[in-house]
Design a protein around this motif. Structure first.
Motif, PDB file in Angstrom:
ATOM      1  N   UNK A  65      -1.119  10.932   4.259  1.00 52.05           N
ATOM      2  CA  UNK A  65      -1.737   9.733   4.821  1.00 52.05           C
ATOM      3  C   UNK A  65      -1.367   8.494   4.006  1.00 52.05           C
ATOM      4  N   UNK A  66      -1.333   8.633   2.703  1.00 49.95           N
ATOM      5  CA  UNK A  66      -0.950   7.510   1.860  1.00 49.95           C
ATOM      6  C   UNK A  66       0.522   7.166   2.046  1.00 49.95           C
ATOM      7  N   UNK A  67       1.364   8.174   2.138  1.00 50.23           N
ATOM      8  CA  UNK A  67       2.799   7.939   2.278  1.00 50.23           C
ATOM      9  C   UNK A  67       3.116   7.235   3.593  1.00 50.23           C
ATOM     10  N   UNK A  68       2.459   7.680   4.667  1.00 46.41           N
ATOM     11  CA  UNK A  68       2.716   7.091   5.978  1.00 46.41           C
ATOM     12  C   UNK A  68       1.959   5.794   6.198  1.00 46.41           C
ATOM     13  N   UNK A  69       0.987   5.491   5.345  1.00 46.70           N
ATOM     14  CA  UNK A  69       0.217   4.267   5.508  1.00 46.70           C
ATOM     15  C   UNK A  69      -0.687   4.316   6.718  1.00 46.70           C
ATOM     16  N   UNK A  70      -1.439   5.400   6.856  1.00 48.33           N
ATOM     17  CA  UNK A  70      -2.322   5.570   7.998  1.00 48.33           C
ATOM     18  C   UNK A  70      -3.642   4.830   7.768  1.00 48.33           C
ATOM     19  N   UNK A  71      -4.076   4.080   8.781  1.00 49.62           N
ATOM     20  CA  UNK A  71      -5.368   3.392   8.703  1.00 49.62           C
ATOM     21  C   UNK A  71      -5.382   2.328   7.611  1.00 49.62           C
ATOM     22  N   UNK A  72      -6.465   2.304   6.831  1.00 51.14           N
ATOM     23  CA  UNK A  72      -6.627   1.285   5.790  1.00 51.14           C
ATOM     24  C   UNK A  72      -5.571   1.401   4.701  1.00 51.14           C
ATOM     25  N   UNK A  73      -4.958   2.588   4.594  1.00 47.55           N
ATOM     26  CA  UNK A  73      -3.958   2.776   3.541  1.00 47.55           C
ATOM     27  C   UNK A  73      -2.706   1.934   3.770  1.00 47.55           C
ATOM     28  N   UNK A  74      -2.521   1.457   4.994  1.00 49.80           N
ATOM     29  CA  UNK A  74      -1.327   0.662   5.286  1.00 49.80           C
ATOM     30  C   UNK A  74      -1.341  -0.654   4.516  1.00 49.80           C
ATOM     31  N   UNK A  75      -2.518  -1.152   4.237  1.00 53.62           N
ATOM     32  CA  UNK A  75      -2.672  -2.412   3.494  1.00 53.62           C
ATOM     33  C   UNK A  75      -1.864  -3.521   4.176  1.00 53.62           C
ATOM     34  N   UNK A  76      -1.995  -3.587   5.513  1.00 57.31           N
ATOM     35  CA  UNK A  76      -1.177  -4.514   6.289  1.00 57.31           C
ATOM     36  C   UNK A  76      -1.739  -5.927   6.337  1.00 57.31           C
ATOM     37  N   UNK A  77      -3.047  -6.062   6.429  1.00 59.90           N
ATOM     38  CA  UNK A  77      -3.641  -7.381   6.596  1.00 59.90           C
ATOM     39  C   UNK A  77      -4.782  -7.592   5.602  1.00 59.90           C
ATOM     40  N   UNK A  78      -4.463  -7.638   4.315  1.00 56.10           N
ATOM     41  CA  UNK A  78      -5.533  -7.881   3.334  1.00 56.10           C
ATOM     42  C   UNK A  78      -6.077  -9.300   3.485  1.00 56.10           C
ATOM     43  N   UNK A  79      -7.333  -9.473   3.073  1.00 57.86           N
ATOM     44  CA  UNK A  79      -7.949 -10.794   3.114  1.00 57.86           C
ATOM     45  C   UNK A  79      -7.367 -11.612   1.970  1.00 57.86           C
ATOM     46  N   UNK A  80      -6.678 -12.674   2.299  1.00 61.95           N
ATOM     47  CA  UNK A  80      -6.029 -13.482   1.281  1.00 61.95           C
ATOM     48  C   UNK A  80      -4.577 -13.736   1.640  1.00 61.95           C
ATOM     49  N   UNK A  81      -3.814 -14.210   0.686  1.00 59.89           N
ATOM     50  CA  UNK A  81      -2.414 -14.539   0.938  1.00 59.89           C
ATOM     51  C   UNK A  81      -1.564 -13.269   1.010  1.00 59.89           C
ATOM     52  N   UNK A  82      -0.498 -13.362   1.756  1.00 58.76           N
ATOM     53  CA  UNK A  82       0.367 -12.210   1.976  1.00 58.76           C
ATOM     54  C   UNK A  82       1.119 -11.843   0.700  1.00 58.76           C
ATOM     55  N   UNK A  83       1.093 -10.561   0.375  1.00 60.43           N
ATOM     56  CA  UNK A  83       1.846 -10.036  -0.765  1.00 60.43           C
ATOM     57  C   UNK A  83       2.504  -8.726  -0.350  1.00 60.43           C
ATOM     58  N   UNK A  84       3.279  -8.155  -1.232  1.00 62.12           N
ATOM     59  CA  UNK A  84       3.992  -6.899  -1.011  1.00 62.12           C
ATOM     60  C   UNK A  84       4.959  -7.002   0.170  1.00 62.12           C
ATOM     61  N   UNK A  85       5.976  -7.792  -0.023  1.00 61.06           N
ATOM     62  CA  UNK A  85       7.081  -7.874   0.933  1.00 61.06           C
ATOM     63  C   UNK A  85       8.354  -8.169   0.149  1.00 61.06           C
TER      64      UNK A  85
END
Length: 821
Positions: A65-85
């Motif tokens: 689940x962590x590897x595939x980024x399922x659900x909250x683990x995806x960390x796609x839209x954190x509250x705040x400025x965009x990071x991890x790209x």
């Protein structure tokens, strides 16, 4: 199973399942207590934690689940400025190097360099001068670029952070088997503030206390699981060693030097990076105390990084940011054994990969739980404006004149008038900021069961304590902490006895257990290490401890109750002296000496510890122990004394050591290394402890002695010199003014009268002849080592005098926190 009674505390949060679950309150919303009064908490990481050997399928599923980024683990839209790209680091690097402030600074430095070279006659024409100026600017830009590359964090890969989160949770769950606990109301406030800050493109500035390397790991884990943008964490470059350093840098670490040593390029580059982060609305984290506390209590604030943050706001380069004081408390801190070694004078081992791997021995220990609490966020700009308003209202010459030039409504908050024309204003603002944060951390800190146990074991007379008495005193302490507005880790439905057993299990070999007696009996095995946990409590009772130590000067004389009464003026004098003595050790209330003393006396009287007798004009005449306190064997009064006595003894030891550094008559002036003088005091302390002249071995720890020497320097008792080059260590000597007329003797005696009475100290003079003889011997040895070293004397000759004017004494009208009781 017995049903759980309805909770009267706030709802809390579970960050365990595949979604984030908020537990609704069990009482109507209007009955909920304030966020700062909630004690109940929920486990963050361990309830659903599974070892591979216990349930390999669940373990592998979680990895998937962590590897595939399922659900909250995806960390796609954190509250705040965009990071991890991809490209984040290059963009941030460009932001820093394009800073107008940095460019101006580099141009200034290049111009200064060329002026020097021009004065040496290196340029025959203006063309060559301009070319050289361009070359120097290019070189300085290359230096700045290299600094930025090694400094900035590198939020580049979501896949990396998913894996890092999983690894960190696995390690934390194995080490702290009862998990990480947080409060729902505090988390709700934090999330709402994060949304507001994100909309305004403003940063959250986390300012935690610092007791362990686990501090920043736990905060990153919480932010990740809550879906907040991870903060950039200020870290010392001592952690930037192979493998570990790059890992931390990609997880959020910003590496900086421990000392900038006047490097203007480095200083300007750090400022530009802080500006880039805060102006971009990226979250930020730095430790208010600078380094980790080796003693367990909060340290005085360090103003290095705070000054950069303050300058960002004052200059107008950043509009605003949100300050979030954070308290992280542990049942047991991993590093305490190493702390004890350092405090006893064993050199600190430099961080390296082997040391990191070797620490894996802790990863399967049951070290209890971690409680992370967040103070309600507040606007940094609003705080600065309020402080400037107070300074303006103060009306003092110079300060008020500069403050009148400041218009808090201006975008730059009058940077020039604050930062240059009125540096004392800026100093007051930054000191107020530091101590405000410390006070907020203390207010939300949770006292852990191990701290309760350690405190009780170190504040009882006798060799040991029975189980029933230990439970009774812990329940008393728990009640007193709550009465003082403190918070105790939530026990749930567990009985106090069960909680004590769990705490004793975590403390392990620090507490001994005697079996085969009529009652199970416990005793402190390692008092030095247990003092770390006791010191997590002392801030709640610092006012009471100062009063108790001042009263003890009369109570230890014995006799009937009338003989042990303390006149109010005598009490006030000793309380004032002790609070000034320890203003570098503790964070005191800021309402002023008289107000704080009267409130403390009223509180102790309400608790039936003392009786206060007033004069006919309603002023306080004298105080004494109450009849109730005498009947219970003085146990509550002694509790307060036991808390402060190790610190009193440490200051007394430093004073005696300084007396040993008074040169004999006829000897020429000799300067000694400040560090060697502190080492001498520690060696003396170890000797006096084993000879029975010191009661507390923790009094010899180098942090207490260092603080005492600093206090004596502020008072003018010692004078220090620093090398002009900054390469040689500082030197010191006893100030001649304090040698004459027995001033130093009287000062040390004033400390000594509040020391705990001991069998070897029942003589007419607290500083006995044998103690002075030892001090003079140690001092003479130090003089001989220094006097025979010609290089040592040369260092003294090239040193410059450090300003050691008597320290400022803040009053109730001061606009920065008062550093006395």
């Amino acid at each position: 199973m017995a049903s759980k009674e309805p909770s009267t505390s706030a709802p809390d949060i579970d960050i365990l399942p595949h979604n984030l679950q908020i537990h609704p309150p069990l009482v109507p919303e209007q009955q909920l207590p304030s966020p700062n009064s909630s004690e109940e908490s929920r486990n963050l990481i361990t309830a659903n934690f599974t070892h591979f050997r216990d349930d390999p399928f669940s373990f592998l599923r979680e990895i998937s689940l962590h590897y595939s980024g399922t659900g909250w683990r995806a960390y796609d839209e954190p509250i705040g400025q965009k990071i991890f790209y991809k490209g984040f680091s290059d963009e941030m690097k460009a932001r820093v190097l394009d800073s107008g402030m940095l460019k101006v600074k580099l141009q200034e430095l290049a111009g200064r360099r060329v002026i020097v070279e021009d004065g040496m006659g290196l340029f025959s024409e203006e063309k060559r001068r301009r070319k050289r100026l361009q070359e120097v600017e290019k070189q300085l830009n290359e230096v700045a670029e290299e600094i930025v590359e090694g400094m900035i964090c590198k939020f580049e890969s979501k896949r990396f952070i998913r894996g890092a989160y999983f690894i960190c949770v696995q390690l934390l769950a194995r080490t702290y088997h009862r998990g990480i606990h947080v409060s729902t109301l505090e988390i709700q406030n934090l999330r709402e503030t994060a949304k507001l800050a994100a909309a305004r493109k403003q940063s959250l500035i986390f300012l935690p206390c610092h007791r362990s390397h686990i501090d920043y790991v736990s905060l990153q884990v919480i932010c990740y699981r809550l879906g907040l943008t991870l903060p950039v964490v200020v870290a010392g470059d001592n952690l930037n060693f192979p493998l570990v350093g790059p890992f931390l840098q990609h997880a959020g670490a910003m590496f900086i030097r421990r000392s900038f040593s006047g490097d203007e390029v480095y200083t300007a580059t750090v400022q530009a990076y802080v500006d880039a982060l805060l102006s971009g609305g990226y979250n930020f984290e730095c430790f208010i105390e600078g380094g980790r506390s080796r003693t367990g209590k909060l340290l005085a604030p360090k103003f290095g990084i705070l000054s950069f943050i303050l300058d960002s706001i004052l200059s107008g380069r950043v509009r605003d940011a949100w300050i979030i004081p954070v308290s992280t408390q542990y049942d047991k801190v991993i590093e305490t054994e190493a702390y004890v070694s350092e405090l006893l004078g064993i050199p600190k081992v430099k961080e390296n990969l082997w040391g990191f791997l070797n620490s894996s021995k802790f990863l399967n220990l049951n070290m209890g739980r971690v409680d992370v609490r967040f103070h309600e966020p507040w606007s940094l700009r609003s705080f600065i404006e309020s402080q400037i308003d107070k300074i303006r209202a103060g009306g003092t010459m110079g300060v008020s004149l500069a403050a009148q030039q400041i218009n808090p409504g201006d975008a730059n908050l009058g940077r020039k008038s604050v930062d240059r024309a009125a540096p004392e204003v800026r100093l007051k603002v930054i000191r107020s900021l530091g101590y405000r944060v410390l006070g907020d951390i203390n207010r939300v800190s949770v006292v852990m069961p191990t701290s309760l146990i350690g405190t009780i074991l170190l504040t009882l007379r006798g060799r040991g304590v029975g189980k029933s008495e230990l439970v009774r005193r812990i329940e008393w302490l728990r009640t007193r902490i709550r009465a003082k507005g403190g918070r105790v880790a939530h026990f749930g439905v567990a009985e106090t006895g069960t909680v004590v057993e769990r705490g004793l299990e975590v403390l392990g070999e620090l507490v001994g257990r005697v079996d085969g007696l009529a009652e199970e009996t416990f005793f402190a095995v390692d008092r030095f290490q247990l003092s770390f946990y006791r010191n997590m409590v002392i801030h709640l009772f610092i006012s009471e401890t100062i009063v108790a130590a001042a009263m003890y000067t009369r109570i230890k004389q014995g006799g009937g109750p009338a003989n042990q009464r303390v006149e109010y003026q005598t009490l006030l004098d000793q309380v004032s002296f002790l609070s000034q003595l320890f203003r570098g050790e503790f964070v005191f209330p800021t309402e002023g000496l008289i107000t704080n003393l009267d409130k403390t006396l009223a509180g102790l009287a309400a608790d039936n510890v003392i009786t206060v007798t007033s004069n006919s004009d309603s002023t306080i005449g004298y105080v004494e122990l109450s009849d109730v306190e005498r009947k219970c064997g003085r146990e509550n009064f002694d509790f307060y004394c036991f808390l402060i006595w190790p610190f009193i003894e440490g200051s007394w030891l430093a004073g005696v050591a300084i007396m040993g550094l008074i040169p004999p008559k006829g000897m020429e002036e000799v300067w000694v290394e400040l560090r060697e003088a502190q080492d001498m005091a520690q060696l003396m302390g170890k000797t006096l402890y084993h000879q029975g002249d010191i009661s507390y071995f923790e009094a010899v720890n180098k942090e207490t002695l260092k603080n005492a020497f600093q206090r004596f320097q502020e008072e003018g008792i010692i004078t220090t010199r620093k090398s002009k080059s900054g390469r040689a260590p500082p030197l010191m000597r006893v100030s001649p003014d304090w040698v004459a007329n027995d001033r130093l003797w009287e000062f040390v005696e004033k400390i000594a009268i509040s020391r705990r009475e001991g069998k070897n100290r029942r003589d007419n003079e607290s500083v006995s002849s044998r103690v002075l003889k030892l001090a003079k011997k140690c001092g003479r040895d130090l003089f001989e080592r220094g006097g025979s070293d010609s290089e040592y004397q040369n260092r003294a000759g090239e040193a410059e005098l450090v300003n050691c004017a008597p320290a400022m004494r803040w009053t109730a009208t001061s606009h920065i926190p008062t550093h006395h009781f």
